[in-house]
Design a protein around this motif. Structure first.
Motif, PDB file in Angstrom:
ATOM      1  N   GLY A  81      20.280  50.480  69.091  1.00 42.78           N
ATOM      2  CA  GLY A  81      21.449  49.666  69.751  1.00 42.78           C
ATOM      3  C   GLY A  81      21.347  49.270  71.263  1.00 42.78           C
ATOM      4  O   GLY A  81      22.200  48.799  71.754  1.00 42.78           O
ATOM      5  N   ALA A  82      20.159  49.864  71.790  1.00 39.15           N
ATOM      6  CA  ALA A  82      20.011  49.535  73.180  1.00 39.15           C
ATOM      7  C   ALA A  82      19.495  48.128  73.367  1.00 39.15           C
ATOM      8  O   ALA A  82      18.197  48.006  74.139  1.00 39.15           O
ATOM      9  CB  ALA A  82      19.105  50.565  73.805  1.00 39.15           C
ATOM     10  N   THR A  83      20.018  47.198  72.889  1.00 37.04           N
ATOM     11  CA  THR A  83      19.541  45.722  72.944  1.00 37.04           C
ATOM     12  C   THR A  83      20.198  45.093  74.022  1.00 37.04           C
ATOM     13  O   THR A  83      21.443  45.506  74.502  1.00 37.04           O
ATOM     14  CB  THR A  83      19.788  44.922  71.794  1.00 37.04           C
ATOM     15  OG1 THR A  83      21.066  44.937  71.421  1.00 37.04           O
ATOM     16  CG2 THR A  83      18.942  45.713  70.535  1.00 37.04           C
ATOM     17  N   ALA A  84      19.678  44.047  74.713  1.00 34.18           N
ATOM     18  CA  ALA A  84      20.368  43.161  75.853  1.00 34.18           C
ATOM     19  C   ALA A  84      21.596  42.742  75.444  1.00 34.18           C
ATOM     20  O   ALA A  84      22.819  42.843  75.930  1.00 34.18           O
ATOM     21  CB  ALA A  84      19.344  41.981  75.821  1.00 34.18           C
ATOM     22  N   ASP A  85      21.650  42.355  74.118  1.00 33.45           N
ATOM     23  CA  ASP A  85      23.243  41.724  73.580  1.00 33.45           C
ATOM     24  C   ASP A  85      24.269  42.801  73.510  1.00 33.45           C
ATOM     25  O   ASP A  85      25.264  42.432  74.005  1.00 33.45           O
ATOM     26  CB  ASP A  85      23.095  41.023  72.097  1.00 33.45           C
ATOM     27  CG  ASP A  85      22.334  39.657  72.301  1.00 33.45           C
ATOM     28  OD1 ASP A  85      22.055  39.402  73.370  1.00 33.45           O
ATOM     29  OD2 ASP A  85      21.982  39.127  71.127  1.00 33.45           O
ATOM     30  N   ASN A  86      23.747  43.952  72.962  1.00 35.64           N
ATOM     31  CA  ASN A  86      24.763  44.967  72.741  1.00 35.64           C
ATOM     32  C   ASN A  86      25.208  45.766  74.259  1.00 35.64           C
ATOM     33  O   ASN A  86      26.429  45.908  74.183  1.00 35.64           O
ATOM     34  CB  ASN A  86      23.787  45.979  72.150  1.00 35.64           C
ATOM     35  CG  ASN A  86      24.840  47.091  71.351  1.00 35.64           C
ATOM     36  OD1 ASN A  86      25.597  47.691  71.947  1.00 35.64           O
ATOM     37  ND2 ASN A  86      24.724  47.053  70.148  1.00 35.64           N
ATOM     38  N   ILE A  87      24.443  45.722  75.003  1.00 37.19           N
ATOM     39  CA  ILE A  87      24.564  46.163  76.477  1.00 37.19           C
ATOM     40  C   ILE A  87      25.388  45.229  77.076  1.00 37.19           C
ATOM     41  O   ILE A  87      26.548  45.510  77.783  1.00 37.19           O
ATOM     42  CB  ILE A  87      23.412  46.682  77.266  1.00 37.19           C
ATOM     43  CG1 ILE A  87      22.546  47.749  76.379  1.00 37.19           C
ATOM     44  CG2 ILE A  87      23.648  46.966  78.680  1.00 37.19           C
ATOM     45  CD1 ILE A  87      21.193  47.770  76.950  1.00 37.19           C
ATOM     46  N   ARG A  88      25.162  44.029  77.003  1.00 31.93           N
ATOM     47  CA  ARG A  88      26.024  42.968  77.692  1.00 31.93           C
ATOM     48  C   ARG A  88      27.516  43.080  77.280  1.00 31.93           C
ATOM     49  O   ARG A  88      28.254  42.765  77.809  1.00 31.93           O
ATOM     50  CB  ARG A  88      25.202  41.454  77.661  1.00 31.93           C
ATOM     51  CG  ARG A  88      25.908  40.612  78.482  1.00 31.93           C
ATOM     52  CD  ARG A  88      25.440  39.177  78.097  1.00 31.93           C
ATOM     53  NE  ARG A  88      25.569  38.889  76.717  1.00 31.93           N
ATOM     54  CZ  ARG A  88      24.537  38.384  75.827  1.00 31.93           C
ATOM     55  NH1 ARG A  88      23.544  38.161  76.187  1.00 31.93           N
ATOM     56  NH2 ARG A  88      24.896  38.298  74.586  1.00 31.93           N
ATOM     57  N   ASN A  89      27.450  43.071  75.793  1.00 31.77           N
ATOM     58  CA  ASN A  89      28.773  42.800  75.242  1.00 31.77           C
ATOM     59  C   ASN A  89      29.615  44.185  75.622  1.00 31.77           C
ATOM     60  O   ASN A  89      30.705  43.902  75.983  1.00 31.77           O
ATOM     61  CB  ASN A  89      28.677  42.748  73.783  1.00 31.77           C
ATOM     62  CG  ASN A  89      28.344  41.389  73.492  1.00 31.77           C
ATOM     63  OD1 ASN A  89      28.359  40.092  74.119  1.00 31.77           O
ATOM     64  ND2 ASN A  89      28.151  41.216  72.045  1.00 31.77           N
ATOM     65  N   ARG A  90      29.088  45.137  75.844  1.00 29.93           N
ATOM     66  CA  ARG A  90      29.993  46.462  76.260  1.00 29.93           C
ATOM     67  C   ARG A  90      30.123  46.256  77.606  1.00 29.93           C
ATOM     68  O   ARG A  90      31.360  46.500  78.105  1.00 29.93           O
ATOM     69  CB  ARG A  90      29.190  47.605  76.324  1.00 29.93           C
ATOM     70  CG  ARG A  90      29.668  48.429  74.992  1.00 29.93           C
ATOM     71  CD  ARG A  90      28.823  49.906  74.535  1.00 29.93           C
ATOM     72  NE  ARG A  90      27.260  49.230  74.395  1.00 29.93           N
ATOM     73  CZ  ARG A  90      26.310  49.956  74.383  1.00 29.93           C
ATOM     74  NH1 ARG A  90      26.311  51.277  74.884  1.00 29.93           N
ATOM     75  NH2 ARG A  90      24.880  49.679  74.169  1.00 29.93           N
ATOM     76  N   VAL A  91      29.237  45.756  78.730  1.00 28.23           N
ATOM     77  CA  VAL A  91      29.605  45.640  79.895  1.00 28.23           C
ATOM     78  C   VAL A  91      30.646  44.733  80.142  1.00 28.23           C
ATOM     79  O   VAL A  91      31.746  44.849  80.864  1.00 28.23           O
ATOM     80  CB  VAL A  91      28.300  45.093  80.641  1.00 28.23           C
ATOM     81  CG1 VAL A  91      28.694  45.010  82.110  1.00 28.23           C
ATOM     82  CG2 VAL A  91      27.603  46.457  80.769  1.00 28.23           C
TER      83      VAL A  91
END
Ligand SMILES: O=C[C@H](O)[C@H](O)COP(=O)(O)O
Ligand SMILES: C=C(OP(=O)(O)O)C(=O)O
Ligand SMILES: [Mn+2]
Length: 455
Positions: free
Chosen positions: A87-97
């Motif tokens: 789950g440490a993908t760009a999309d996933n991290i961006r959505n959480r931030v």
């Protein structure tokens, strides 16, 4: 002199010896590594890797938490129950931030309060479990303890703890933090981008309500810009990391003596907390964390007595240092109104200034007949309301909220304005551990908290 004195009067050799004191104490929730020699090698290697955070940032966070404890700011901690390597993908991290930034905007604007933003991110890889093992169709294997220990797949190979995962976890935390820093320091989190954080998320009442707030913020910024204000400071946003300090084979090697102050800092994260299952007063976790300079949190469940809380203050905040200690209460909606007030009352006599944060997730877990771990959004809201009520009655400061959330459109918690029901849960249930609020539920909760804060 006590071992966690704010001033560095303790000889370095004593500091270093103290950091290994936990090894002689009872310890819970650690994996059974099949090959201890390999683990020792991994620990050594990890100890040579660069720190993930700088001690100066950690000190700054302590000041921010002190402000929140004094009622001058509000803390927002959020992220996955269990981060995963996949789950440490760009999309996933961006959505959480983005979700955390949006919630922070709702809180800041709705309650006119500075918000201290912190992810359960970049290190939230180790999980305590109720049971050491899991049985499926008559086969029993070790429980999944988070990606930093073993794999989720239900095979013997995957469930066997693998120390290589400790190093992988370090690298995942490092790349996650790198992107978080890029987003929050490089202009993405600039308040003038307040609309763009909403893009990519489906139109819902919560998003539309957010849009209205964003428009008002936009207008205010344009007005101030026209009046000559300089908004360069808005480009950068302070964003801190936190995770449960659970896996000692990760936490100890990441703890280093700071060259400026000669004091030990756990450089895996700005903030660390001790979980409900590992906060034994004479256990390894409390001892170890009492010796690092980071601000420390402790989860407090409904059975916490005033005496236990007092002892935690003695061990973790002997110098009564503002910002040092955070109590994260996770009582359950049905219990908080009885369980929290005696703790608030007892704390008043301690000359300590703990920050009180509510975790409205972990006391409200249920399992559906079809086997999904879930939580009702209404229970989450009720616990938050009980938290504010208790603080109002005691005259103390409700200092923050700690939630399991994701920026994605998952279906893991019941209710919210989309009315996720038991049947819907299976459509997009992705968490490997506890159920998270999805993007909409997170925004809805932020609006409710803002109302409470400004009440
Ligand atoms: O996140 C918290 C704990 O790890 C989790 O609630 C434990 O879940 P379990 O009871 O399924 O082990
Ligand atoms: C394990 C957790 O919580 P607690 O220690 O409160 O059960 C968690 O925060 O995921
Ligand atoms: Mn959890």
């Amino acid at each position: 002199m006590s071992h966690n004195a704010p001033l560095s009067d303790v000889p370095l050799s004593d500091v270093l010896a103290g950091l290994d004191e936990w090894m002689s104490l009872p310890i819970k929730q650690q994996p059974n590594w099949p090959d201890p020699v390999r683990v020792a090698r991994v620990r050594q290697e990890l100890a040579t890797q660069p720190p993930l955070v700088f001690a100066g940032e950690v000190d700054q966070l302590r000041e921010r938490l002190a402000a929140a404890a004094a009622g001058k700011a509000f803390v927002l901690q959020g992220g996955d129950c269990a981060e995963t390597f996949e789950g440490a993908t760009a999309d996933n991290i961006r959505n959480r931030v983005k979700t955390i930034l949006q919630m922070a905007v709702i809180l800041t604007y709705g309650a006119s309060t500075p918000v201290v933003k912190m992810g359960r991110m970049a290190g939230q890889f180790a999980k305590p479990r109720s049971s050491d093992s899991e049985t499926r169709d008559g086969v029993t294997l070790p429980a999944y303890r988070g990606d930093i220990v073993n794999g989720y797949d239900f095979t013997e190979q995957s469930r066997t703890p693998d120390p290589q995962r400790i190093l992988d976890g370090y690298h995942m935390a490092s790349s996650t933090l790198n992107l978080v820093r890029a987003f929050t320091q490089g202009g993405f989190a600039d308040l003038r981008e307040v609309h763009s954080w909403n893009s990519g998320f489906a139109a819902t009442p919560a998003n539309q309500r957010y849009e209205r707030v964003a428009k008002e913020i936009d207008r205010a910024i344009k007005f101030m810009e026209a009046a000559g204000a300089d908004f360069d400071a808005l480009k950068r946003v302070e964003f801190y990391t936190g995770h449960e300090a659970l896996l000692m084979d990760y936490e100890r090697p990441m703890t280093r003596v700071d060259s400026r102050t000669h004091q030990p800092y756990n450089t895996s994260s700005h903030f660390l907390w001790i979980g409900e299952r590992t906060r034994d007063l004479d256990g390894a976790h409390v001892d170890f964390l009492s010796r690092v300079r980071n601000p420390i949190g402790v989860k407090l469940g409904p059975s916490t007595t005033p005496d236990t809380m007092r002892e935690l203050v003695e061990r973790l905040d002997p110098h009564r240092e503002p910002g040092r200690l955070t109590f994260i209460t996770r009582m359950g909606a049905g219990k908080i109104r009885d369980a929290l007030p005696p703790l608030l009352e007892a704390a008043a006599g301690l000359e300590s200034t703990p920050l009180w944060v509510t975790d409205p997730m972990h006391g409200n877990g249920i399992t559906t007949p079809s086997g999904y771990k879930t939580r009702r959004f209404d229970d989450v809201v009720d616990e938050v309301t009980g938290f504010f009520e208790s603080h109002r009655a005691a005259g103390t400061h409700p200092g923050g909220i700690h939630v399991e959330l994701t920026g994605d459109d998952v279906t893991e918690c019941l209710g919210g304005s989309e009315h996720i029901d038991e049947e819907t849960l299976s459509t997009r249930y992705e968490s490997l551990c506890d159920p998270r609020l999805n993007h909409k539920q997170s925004l809805e909760l932020a609006f409710l908290v803002a109302e409470q804060l400004s009440a």
